[in-house]
Enzyme design. Structure first.
Site, PDB file in Angstrom:
ATOM      1  N   PRO A 268       1.392  50.224  33.267  1.00  0.00           N
ATOM      2  CA  PRO A 268       1.495  49.252  34.346  1.00  0.00           C
ATOM      3  C   PRO A 268       2.008  47.882  33.915  1.00  0.00           C
ATOM      4  CG  PRO A 268      -0.803  49.767  33.840  1.00  0.00           C
ATOM      5  CD  PRO A 268       0.044  50.760  33.124  1.00  0.00           C
ATOM      6  N   ASN A 269       2.872  47.360  34.768  1.00  0.00           N
ATOM      7  CA  ASN A 269       3.429  46.004  34.689  1.00  0.00           C
ATOM      8  C   ASN A 269       4.497  45.836  33.617  1.00  0.00           C
ATOM      9  OD1 ASN A 269       1.848  44.846  36.813  1.00  0.00           O
ATOM     10  ND2 ASN A 269       0.082  45.040  35.454  1.00  0.00           N
TER      11      ASN A 269
ATOM     12  N   ARG B 211       8.259  37.577  33.511  1.00  0.00           N
ATOM     13  CA  ARG B 211       7.079  36.706  33.484  1.00  0.00           C
ATOM     14  C   ARG B 211       6.532  36.664  32.061  1.00  0.00           C
ATOM     15  NH1 ARG B 211       5.837  37.085  39.148  1.00  0.00           N
ATOM     16  NH2 ARG B 211       4.159  35.570  39.041  1.00  0.00           N
TER      17      ARG B 211
ATOM     18  N   TYR C   4       5.433  38.313  26.008  1.00  0.00           N
ATOM     19  CA  TYR C   4       6.127  39.613  25.988  1.00  0.00           C
ATOM     20  C   TYR C   4       7.632  39.502  25.719  1.00  0.00           C
ATOM     21  CZ  TYR C   4       1.684  41.024  27.995  1.00  0.00           C
ATOM     22  OH  TYR C   4       0.343  41.249  28.191  1.00  0.00           O
TER      23      TYR C   4
ATOM     24  N   ASN D 295       3.060  52.924  25.243  1.00  0.00           N
ATOM     25  CA  ASN D 295       2.408  51.647  25.519  1.00  0.00           C
ATOM     26  C   ASN D 295       1.724  51.800  26.883  1.00  0.00           C
ATOM     27  OD1 ASN D 295       1.536  49.117  26.128  1.00  0.00           O
ATOM     28  ND2 ASN D 295       3.426  48.069  25.541  1.00  0.00           N
TER      29      ASN D 295
ATOM     30  N   ALA E   4      -2.483  47.997  30.364  1.00  0.00           N
ATOM     31  CA  ALA E   4      -3.922  47.752  30.530  1.00  0.00           C
ATOM     32  C   ALA E   4      -4.739  49.043  30.541  1.00  0.00           C
ATOM     33  CB  ALA E   4      -4.169  46.950  31.799  1.00  0.00           C
TER      34      ALA E   4
ATOM     35  N   HIS F 182      -7.097  50.169  27.647  1.00  0.00           N
ATOM     36  CA  HIS F 182      -8.461  49.684  27.445  1.00  0.00           C
ATOM     37  C   HIS F 182      -9.470  50.324  28.396  1.00  0.00           C
ATOM     38  CE1 HIS F 182      -5.894  46.883  25.413  1.00  0.00           C
ATOM     39  NE2 HIS F 182      -5.435  46.369  26.533  1.00  0.00           N
TER      40      HIS F 182
ATOM     41  N   ASP G 295      -7.653  62.113  27.511  1.00  0.00           N
ATOM     42  CA  ASP G 295      -7.842  63.558  27.706  1.00  0.00           C
ATOM     43  C   ASP G 295      -6.504  64.283  27.821  1.00  0.00           C
ATOM     44  OD1 ASP G 295     -10.580  63.376  27.573  1.00  0.00           O
ATOM     45  OD2 ASP G 295     -10.910  63.468  29.736  1.00  0.00           O
TER      46      ASP G 295
ATOM     47  N   GLU H  18       0.829  54.751  19.445  1.00  0.00           N
ATOM     48  CA  GLU H  18       0.499  53.721  20.450  1.00  0.00           C
ATOM     49  C   GLU H  18       1.183  52.417  20.047  1.00  0.00           C
ATOM     50  OE1 GLU H  18      -3.733  53.143  20.672  1.00  0.00           O
ATOM     51  OE2 GLU H  18      -3.533  51.264  21.792  1.00  0.00           O
TER      52      GLU H  18
ATOM     53  N   HIS I 153       1.850  48.240  21.127  1.00  0.00           N
ATOM     54  CA  HIS I 153       1.603  47.050  21.950  1.00  0.00           C
ATOM     55  C   HIS I 153       2.535  45.940  21.509  1.00  0.00           C
ATOM     56  CE1 HIS I 153      -1.729  48.857  23.926  1.00  0.00           C
ATOM     57  NE2 HIS I 153      -2.147  49.290  22.756  1.00  0.00           N
TER      58      HIS I 153
ATOM     59  N   SER J  63       2.325  42.695  22.280  1.00  0.00           N
ATOM     60  CA  SER J  63       1.550  41.525  21.831  1.00  0.00           C
ATOM     61  C   SER J  63       0.498  41.959  20.806  1.00  0.00           C
ATOM     62  CB  SER J  63       0.858  40.877  23.036  1.00  0.00           C
ATOM     63  OG  SER J  63      -0.121  41.757  23.578  1.00  0.00           O
TER      64      SER J  63
ATOM     65  N   ARG K  94      -6.235  38.667  21.060  1.00  0.00           N
ATOM     66  CA  ARG K  94      -6.380  38.262  22.459  1.00  0.00           C
ATOM     67  C   ARG K  94      -7.834  38.479  22.920  1.00  0.00           C
ATOM     68  NH1 ARG K  94      -1.423  40.585  25.787  1.00  0.00           N
ATOM     69  NH2 ARG K  94      -2.229  39.073  27.299  1.00  0.00           N
TER      70      ARG K  94
ATOM     71  N   ARG L 259      -9.307  43.606  25.190  1.00  0.00           N
ATOM     72  CA  ARG L 259      -8.055  44.238  24.741  1.00  0.00           C
ATOM     73  C   ARG L 259      -8.216  44.895  23.372  1.00  0.00           C
ATOM     74  NH1 ARG L 259      -4.303  42.542  28.613  1.00  0.00           N
ATOM     75  NH2 ARG L 259      -4.746  40.455  29.370  1.00  0.00           N
TER      76      ARG L 259
HETATM   77  O1  CA2 Z   1       0.884  43.959  24.414  1.00  0.00           O
HETATM   78  C1  CA2 Z   1       1.081  44.961  25.091  1.00  0.00           C
HETATM   79  O2  CA2 Z   1       2.077  45.679  24.976  1.00  0.00           O
HETATM   80  C2  CA2 Z   1       0.087  45.336  26.202  1.00  0.00           C
HETATM   81  O3  CA2 Z   1       0.003  46.754  26.251  1.00  0.00           O
HETATM   82  C3  CA2 Z   1       0.647  44.784  27.491  1.00  0.00           C
HETATM   83  C4  CA2 Z   1      -0.297  44.986  28.684  1.00  0.00           C
HETATM   84  C5  CA2 Z   1      -1.696  44.477  28.358  1.00  0.00           C
HETATM   85  O4  CA2 Z   1      -2.560  44.784  29.430  1.00  0.00           O
HETATM   86  C6  CA2 Z   1      -2.225  45.092  27.086  1.00  0.00           C
HETATM   87  O5  CA2 Z   1      -3.492  44.553  26.828  1.00  0.00           O
HETATM   88  C7  CA2 Z   1      -1.301  44.809  25.915  1.00  0.00           C
HETATM   89  C8  CA2 Z   1       0.203  44.194  29.894  1.00  0.00           C
HETATM   90  C9  CA2 Z   1       1.597  44.484  30.254  1.00  0.00           C
HETATM   91  C10 CA2 Z   1       2.028  43.450  31.219  1.00  0.00           C
HETATM   92  O6  CA2 Z   1       3.403  43.292  31.047  1.00  0.00           O
HETATM   93  C11 CA2 Z   1       3.987  42.208  31.539  1.00  0.00           C
HETATM   94  C12 CA2 Z   1       5.256  41.980  31.133  1.00  0.00           C
HETATM   95  C13 CA2 Z   1       5.913  40.881  31.586  1.00  0.00           C
HETATM   96  C14 CA2 Z   1       5.303  40.016  32.474  1.00  0.00           C
HETATM   97  C15 CA2 Z   1       4.019  40.252  32.882  1.00  0.00           C
HETATM   98  C16 CA2 Z   1       3.354  41.365  32.426  1.00  0.00           C
END
Ligand code: CA2
Length: 143
Positions: A9-10, A17, A22, A73, A76, A79, A86, A97, A99, A101, A106, A110
């Site tokens: 997601p996201n 953003r 990121y 990746n 969220a 976590h 599964d 896996e 990430h 960031s 953090r 996370r």
């Molecule tokens: O650091 C990572 O790759 C994460 O998997 C990114 C997830 C976060 O929930 C994990 O804890 C760590 C969030 C992805 C959100 O991606 C965005 C990208 C650009 C702008 C806003 C959100």
């Protein structure tokens, strides 16, 4: 060799953003980097992203027949998701896996990873290069 690159997601918002966390490259730009890297290495690759946990579960199940490795990746869902853990266990496909960031630096929530209980390697905080390093790991080990 065929690799599945999964993003949760996201991650479709990459480059739009929070560039300080990121980076500035878009999700499409990430897929271009991954495809170029796969071509250079002589493997095939498929990049998929979903904001929905069940869709990610479906894609992991479908990979049973055709993927030799998964770069994941889970965003969220990393976590929170026992369902993704599964699904990975069920198909038994090697998984790295990733990430973007440094989740270890953090918020405490996370630092929990369910997917990490299955993944044989975790690459954290290397930005988009982490995806390419994960591909290299799987290619070197399983080609
Ligand atoms: O650091 C990572 O790759 C994460 O998997 C990114 C997830 C976060 O929930 C994990 O804890 C760590 C969030 C992805 C959100 O991606 C965005 C990208 C650009 C702008 C806003 C959100």
């Amino acid at each position: 060799m065929h690799l599945l690159i999964l993003n949760g997601p996201n991650l479709n918002l990459l480059g739009l953003r929070e560039p300080e966390i990121y980076g500035k490259t878009s999700y499409g730009g990430l897929c271009d980097l991954i495809c170029a890297h796969a071509e250079e290495a002589g493997v095939t690759v498929e990049c998929k992203q979903s904001n929905h946990e069940g869709v990610l579960v479906d894609w992991i199940q479908e990979a049973y027949d055709n993927a030799d490795g998964i770069v994941f990746n889970p965003g969220a869902y990393t976590h929170t998701s026992i369902a993704l853990l599964d699904a990975l266990k069920a198909v038994g496909i090697p998984c790295v896996e990733v990430h973007i960031s440094d989740v270890n630096e953090r918020e405490p929530f996370r630092q929990i990873s369910y997917v990490g209980l299955y993944a044989e390697k975790r690459i954290i905080g290397q930005g988009l290069n982490g995806y390419l390093a994960a591909m290299d790991y799987l290619i070197e080990k399983y080609r």
